[in-house]
Write a protein that holds these residues in place. Structure first.
Motif, mmCIF file in Angstrom:
data_model
loop_
_atom_site.group_PDB
_atom_site.id
_atom_site.type_symbol
_atom_site.label_atom_id
_atom_site.label_comp_id
_atom_site.label_asym_id
_atom_site.label_seq_id
_atom_site.Cartn_x
_atom_site.Cartn_y
_atom_site.Cartn_z
ATOM 1 N N LEU A 111 0.844 -1.177 0.000
ATOM 2 C CA LEU A 111 0.000 0.000 0.000
ATOM 3 C C LEU A 111 0.882 1.229 0.000
ATOM 4 C CD1 LEU A 111 -2.641 -1.072 2.654
ATOM 5 C CD2 LEU A 111 -2.926 -0.996 0.176
ATOM 6 N N TRP A 112 0.503 2.243 -0.776
ATOM 7 C CA TRP A 112 1.477 3.316 -0.958
ATOM 8 C C TRP A 112 0.883 4.701 -1.192
ATOM 9 C CZ3 TRP A 112 3.367 5.132 -6.053
ATOM 10 C CH2 TRP A 112 4.365 6.070 -5.910
ATOM 11 N N ASN A 113 -0.419 4.863 -1.266
ATOM 12 C CA ASN A 113 -0.961 6.194 -1.531
ATOM 13 C C ASN A 113 -0.577 7.164 -0.423
ATOM 14 O OD1 ASN A 113 -2.348 5.567 -3.899
ATOM 15 N ND2 ASN A 113 -4.082 4.747 -2.773
ATOM 16 N N LEU A 114 -0.476 8.426 -0.763
ATOM 17 C CA LEU A 114 -0.233 9.450 0.242
ATOM 18 C C LEU A 114 -1.469 9.592 1.124
ATOM 19 C CD1 LEU A 114 1.321 12.148 -2.085
ATOM 20 C CD2 LEU A 114 2.543 10.582 -0.588
ATOM 21 N N HIS A 115 -1.290 10.261 2.284
ATOM 22 C CA HIS A 115 -2.450 10.596 3.110
ATOM 23 C C HIS A 115 -3.278 11.594 2.305
ATOM 24 C CE1 HIS A 115 -0.624 8.738 6.652
ATOM 25 N NE2 HIS A 115 0.490 9.330 6.299
ATOM 26 N N ARG A 116 -4.103 11.066 1.440
ATOM 27 C CA ARG A 116 -4.714 11.889 0.404
ATOM 28 C C ARG A 116 -5.606 13.005 0.947
ATOM 29 N NH1 ARG A 116 -3.989 13.412 -4.837
ATOM 30 N NH2 ARG A 116 -5.916 14.308 -5.547
ATOM 31 N N LYS A 117 -6.470 12.667 1.870
ATOM 32 C CA LYS A 117 -7.417 13.675 2.336
ATOM 33 C C LYS A 117 -6.714 14.802 3.064
ATOM 34 C CE LYS A 117 -11.396 10.555 2.677
ATOM 35 N NZ LYS A 117 -12.412 9.963 3.587
ATOM 36 N N THR A 118 -5.758 14.441 3.918
ATOM 37 C CA THR A 118 -5.027 15.460 4.670
ATOM 38 C C THR A 118 -4.216 16.340 3.740
ATOM 39 O OG1 THR A 118 -4.883 13.917 6.501
ATOM 40 C CG2 THR A 118 -3.460 15.848 6.593
ATOM 41 N N GLU A 168 -5.825 11.499 -7.834
ATOM 42 C CA GLU A 168 -5.867 10.344 -6.948
ATOM 43 C C GLU A 168 -5.873 9.049 -7.757
ATOM 44 O OE1 GLU A 168 -8.354 8.602 -3.109
ATOM 45 O OE2 GLU A 168 -9.090 10.358 -4.199
ATOM 46 N N GLN A 169 -6.620 9.033 -8.839
ATOM 47 C CA GLN A 169 -6.633 7.863 -9.731
ATOM 48 C C GLN A 169 -5.256 7.637 -10.338
ATOM 49 O OE1 GLN A 169 -8.192 7.722 -14.085
ATOM 50 N NE2 GLN A 169 -9.989 7.277 -12.794
ATOM 51 N N LEU A 170 -4.590 8.724 -10.702
ATOM 52 C CA LEU A 170 -3.245 8.626 -11.271
ATOM 53 C C LEU A 170 -2.279 8.008 -10.267
ATOM 54 C CD1 LEU A 170 -0.961 9.261 -13.280
ATOM 55 C CD2 LEU A 170 -1.013 11.640 -12.469
ATOM 56 N N GLU A 171 -2.317 8.471 -9.019
ATOM 57 C CA GLU A 171 -1.426 7.930 -8.005
ATOM 58 C C GLU A 171 -1.697 6.443 -7.769
ATOM 59 O OE1 GLU A 171 -2.036 10.483 -4.691
ATOM 60 O OE2 GLU A 171 -0.996 12.187 -5.617
ATOM 61 N N ASN A 172 -2.971 6.062 -7.776
ATOM 62 C CA ASN A 172 -3.313 4.650 -7.621
ATOM 63 C C ASN A 172 -2.762 3.814 -8.769
ATOM 64 O OD1 ASN A 172 -4.711 4.934 -5.199
ATOM 65 N ND2 ASN A 172 -6.655 5.366 -6.216
ATOM 66 N N TYR A 173 -2.863 4.350 -9.969
ATOM 67 C CA TYR A 173 -2.378 3.599 -11.130
ATOM 68 C C TYR A 173 -0.856 3.454 -11.091
ATOM 69 C CZ TYR A 173 -1.915 1.802 -15.842
ATOM 70 O OH TYR A 173 -1.619 0.996 -16.924
ATOM 71 N N ILE A 174 -0.164 4.515 -10.681
ATOM 72 C CA ILE A 174 1.298 4.428 -10.557
ATOM 73 C C ILE A 174 1.670 3.301 -9.608
ATOM 74 C CG2 ILE A 174 3.346 5.612 -9.669
ATOM 75 C CD1 ILE A 174 2.051 8.247 -10.662
ATOM 76 N N GLN A 175 0.969 3.214 -8.471
ATOM 77 C CA GLN A 175 1.246 2.145 -7.528
ATOM 78 C C GLN A 175 1.052 0.772 -8.173
ATOM 79 O OE1 GLN A 175 2.563 1.944 -4.602
ATOM 80 N NE2 GLN A 175 2.225 -0.271 -4.456
ATOM 81 N N GLN A 176 0.019 0.646 -8.972
ATOM 82 C CA GLN A 176 -0.252 -0.632 -9.630
ATOM 83 C C GLN A 176 0.859 -1.024 -10.599
ATOM 84 O OE1 GLN A 176 -4.198 -0.377 -11.408
ATOM 85 N NE2 GLN A 176 -5.011 0.578 -9.544
ATOM 86 N N THR A 177 1.459 -0.036 -11.248
ATOM 87 C CA THR A 177 2.507 -0.355 -12.234
ATOM 88 C C THR A 177 3.762 -0.925 -11.599
ATOM 89 O OG1 THR A 177 3.533 1.857 -12.201
ATOM 90 C CG2 THR A 177 1.694 1.496 -13.756
ATOM 91 N N VAL A 178 3.945 -0.731 -10.287
ATOM 92 C CA VAL A 178 5.145 -1.243 -9.618
ATOM 93 C C VAL A 178 4.790 -2.267 -8.541
ATOM 94 C CG1 VAL A 178 6.615 0.732 -10.129
ATOM 95 C CG2 VAL A 178 5.144 0.790 -8.100
ATOM 96 N N THR A 179 3.591 -2.830 -8.620
ATOM 97 C CA THR A 179 3.152 -3.858 -7.677
ATOM 98 C C THR A 179 3.099 -5.202 -8.382
ATOM 99 O OG1 THR A 179 1.813 -2.246 -6.454
ATOM 100 C CG2 THR A 179 1.336 -4.581 -6.095
ATOM 101 N N PRO A 180 4.024 -6.119 -8.106
ATOM 102 C CA PRO A 180 4.014 -7.435 -8.749
ATOM 103 C C PRO A 180 2.681 -8.149 -8.518
ATOM 104 C CG PRO A 180 6.075 -7.088 -7.572
ATOM 105 C CD PRO A 180 5.171 -5.963 -7.184
ATOM 106 N N GLY A 181 2.199 -8.775 -9.561
ATOM 107 C CA GLY A 181 0.939 -9.494 -9.469
ATOM 108 C C GLY A 181 -0.264 -8.674 -9.865
#
Length: 646
Positions: free
Chosen positions: A2-9, A57-70
């Motif tokens: 899990l890697w998203n920033l503290h988005r709301k804050t 926020e969607q962009l940040e989620n997608y970036i995380q997916q590109t570097v998450t094996p599986g």
């Protein structure tokens, strides 16, 4: 992972910080300057209008997916046009900006990422368009003249939501390169001999590199390969072939410098591999040219068959962000580095009053512009690296100095930008084992040794002089590897589970001692802030255990050169090797390397070497992460193996 920033804050913070589009009156507000009146109305300037991204926020989620094996999107990086379509400005938003420019006698070019529109015109045109006077100022510190608006920009209502930043109306920014000379080189220039070296040693792998010298202060890329276990990759034929490196810099250079360096150490490289791209007219041949030379020599030397693109721009105004954005928009480079930066807090325009509980910053346009650029790079799979600075834990000292008398500043704990952004890999510095001996006034001190690789901080030299020759003879504060806690960017999730991550220290202020008014607190920095910690990784950077550089502008062959300026391009070259060894772009390093360190720790098969000694004048080496060497130095062959497995 899990890697998203503290988005709301973070979003709430930005809502306060970015209350209006600003012109970029940043470092000028914390550096004393004199207003000398209206700027030359007929002067032509280049201006970049930066558009806000959509669906961040969607962009940040997608970036995380590109570097998450599986994950189904693992390594499914986007093209520039795909990025523009998903996250860039809409046709209507672009048309509104173009219409605004046309109404003011201007026209603009839309970049392929639909994140920026570049235009040029007279000072008078931009002053009228944004309804603000633009004045000339003279720095009280350097005497340098620059121009900037005297008040916030005024925009049509239809642009306030789509336009993030207007960059280029203020050309006060002068970024610093993070290269530095050894103590003996400094004193030799002053006509004194400071250091006599004994037989010095450095760590090496079992397979020595033929281009290495083994001599601290005269190290080559071959020594880097020895120190950090790169040679097994070379033995497998991994040399960067098929990959492309980009250098973003603010000075021009002679490509022949790099060829001379590689040939001089006996390194076989791909011929005709360097391409220069001059952005906004390009950088000058000046004191930073050696920086550009060493960036190319180091990155291209570690990946000798990679292509090298050099993006250079003027060191003022929007040059830095324009050059970096161009390297990302072109999307030709698999990996990008820069060795330039400024203290993060120089981007905080509003000055606080003493006793304020938090920073009141209305101009963070450069920070946000870089952030958007780095988001695009990450989603395109481009690995990015930035030097963390050479002022230890006190990043303002190199730019502002430090003192207690009139006309001086104090030294708050600060970090460097853009290295502090969570979407770039921050490159810190170490000192590798060596033996040294200093002289003072012809008297030789005793031999001393560093026996384990440690965080680079020149307090070890300061202590040597204080102990053996007397206090007050030399002042090296705060030279060392940059590191600390951001007071703007919150702790990214990839650092949540890392042992050693720190919060910002309390009671940190930037204070100027005015000759008449006395102490004036100009910025109150947030204490106990859950900030992004830098650096992420480190390699040898101490000039005393430093490198050879070839720079025509600086007179040819230079020895005793160091700084985190070397580490960023070295990681860049290593990333090119990993691009070849894995068969694809690596993408953003940070979530991947923190995951590997958190999961596997240190040891024989680890990709990292723990740095438990030394300090950068505040943060000390210890087990695990520390804001001096990050999660440690690299075992590159092990990193390549782990990345290929995952």
């Amino acid at each position: 992972m899990l890697w998203n920033l503290h988005r709301k804050t973070l979003a709430a913070s930005l809502a306060v910080l970015l209350t209006s589009v600003s012109a970029g009156a940043s470092a000028a507000d914390v550096k004393a300057a004199t207003d000398t009146g209206p700027a030359n109305n007929s002067q032509i300037i280049n201006v970049t209008l930066v558009m806000r991204l959509h669906n961040q926020e969607q962009l940040e989620n997608y970036i995380q997916q590109t570097v998450t094996p599986g994950n189904a999107n693992y390594h499914r990086f986007l093209s520039t046009s795909e990025f523009a379509g998903k996250y860039g400005a809409t046709d209507a938003e672009v048309a509104q900006v173009q219409n605004f420019l046309k109404q003011n006698g201007l026209s603009g070019t839309v970049l392929a990422n639909r994140m920026a529109i570049r235009t040029s015109g007279t000072m008078a045109q931009f002053s009228a368009a944004f309804k603000t006077p633009i004045h000339t100022f003279t720095s009280k510190d350097t005497g340098r003249s620059f121009h900037r608006p005297t008040q916030s920009l005024v925009l049509p209502n239809e642009l306030t939501n789509s336009l993030l930043f207007v960059s280029g109306l203020n050309n006060e920014h002068k970024y610093a390169s993070h290269a530095i000379k050894s103590v003996e080189s400094r004193q030799a220039a002053a006509g004194t001999k400071a250091l006599a070296r004994s037989t010095l040693t450095a760590p090496s792998s079992s397979n020595g590199n033929p281009t290495a010298t083994g001599t601290p202060g005269e190290f080559t890329v071959g020594d880097v390969a020895n120190m950090y276990n790169i040679n097994p990759l070379y033995a497998q034929g991994v040399n960067g072939q098929g990959s492309t490196i980009a250098i973003v810099t603010l000075s021009n250079f002679y490509p022949s410098d790099a060829e001379t360096y590689w040939n001089g150490i006996g390194l076989i490289t791909k011929p005709n591999r360097i391409t220069q791209i001059h952005v906004d007219g390009g950088g000058a041949f000046d004191g930073g040219s050696g920086e550009t030379s060493l960036d190319v020599e180091q990155s291209g030397g570690l990946a000798p068959f990679a292509d090298v693109l050099v993006y250079d721009a003027p060191n003022a105004g929007n040059g830095f962000t324009d050059a970096f954005m161009q390297a990302v928009v072109d999307n030709k480079a698999d990996t990008i580095s820069t060795s330039w930066g400024l203290p993060e807090i120089f981007n905080f325009a509003a000055l606080n009053v003493p006793g304020a509980s938090n920073t009141d910053t209305t101009d963070v346009g450069d920070l946000q512009t870089f952030h958007q650029i780095l988001l695009e790079a990450a989603v395109q799979g481009q690995s990015t690296f930035a030097a963390s600075g050479d002022s230890g834990a006190y990043d303002t000292v190199r730019d502002l100095g430090v003192g207690t008398g009139p006309g001086t500043y104090n030294a708050p704990l600060t970090v460097d930008s853009p290295a502090s952004d969570p979407y770039i890999t921050a490159a810190g510095g170490t000192t590798v084992p060596f033996t040294y001996r200093f002289h003072h006034n012809g008297v030789a001190g005793p031999y001393a040794s560093i026996t384990k690789e440690q965080i680079w901080g020149w307090d070890y030299i300061q202590n040597y002089f204080d102990k053996n020759f007397g206090k007050g003879l030399i002042d090296l504060f705060s030279v060392g590897g940059g590191g600390g806690v951001s007071v703007y960017w919150q702790t990214p999730a990839y650092q949540w589970f890392t042992n050693g991550i720190r919060r910002s220290e309390k009671k940190q202020t930037l204070t100027y001692i005015d000759p008449v008014a006395g102490a004036q607190t100009q910025l109150v920095l947030p204490g106990n802030f859950h900030g992004r910690n830098v650096p992420d990784l480190a390699l040898n950077a101490d000039p005393e255990t430093g490198y050879i550089v070839v720079s025509t502008v600086d007179g040819g062959v230079i020895t005793g050169y160091g700084g985190t300026s070397f580490v960023a391009p070295q990681l860049n070259g290593i990333s090119a090797l990993l691009t070849q060894s894995t068969g694809h772009r690596v993408g953003l390093w940070n979530p991947q390397v923190y995951f590997l360190q958190d999961a596997f720790g240190y040891g024989k098969w680890s990709a990292f070497n723990d740095i438990r000694e030394g300090d950068n004048w505040f943060y000390k080496g210890k087990n695990g992460y520390e804001p001096g060497a990050g999660i440690g130095t690299l075992n590159v062959t092990n990193l390549a193996l782990l990345l290929s497995v995952f």
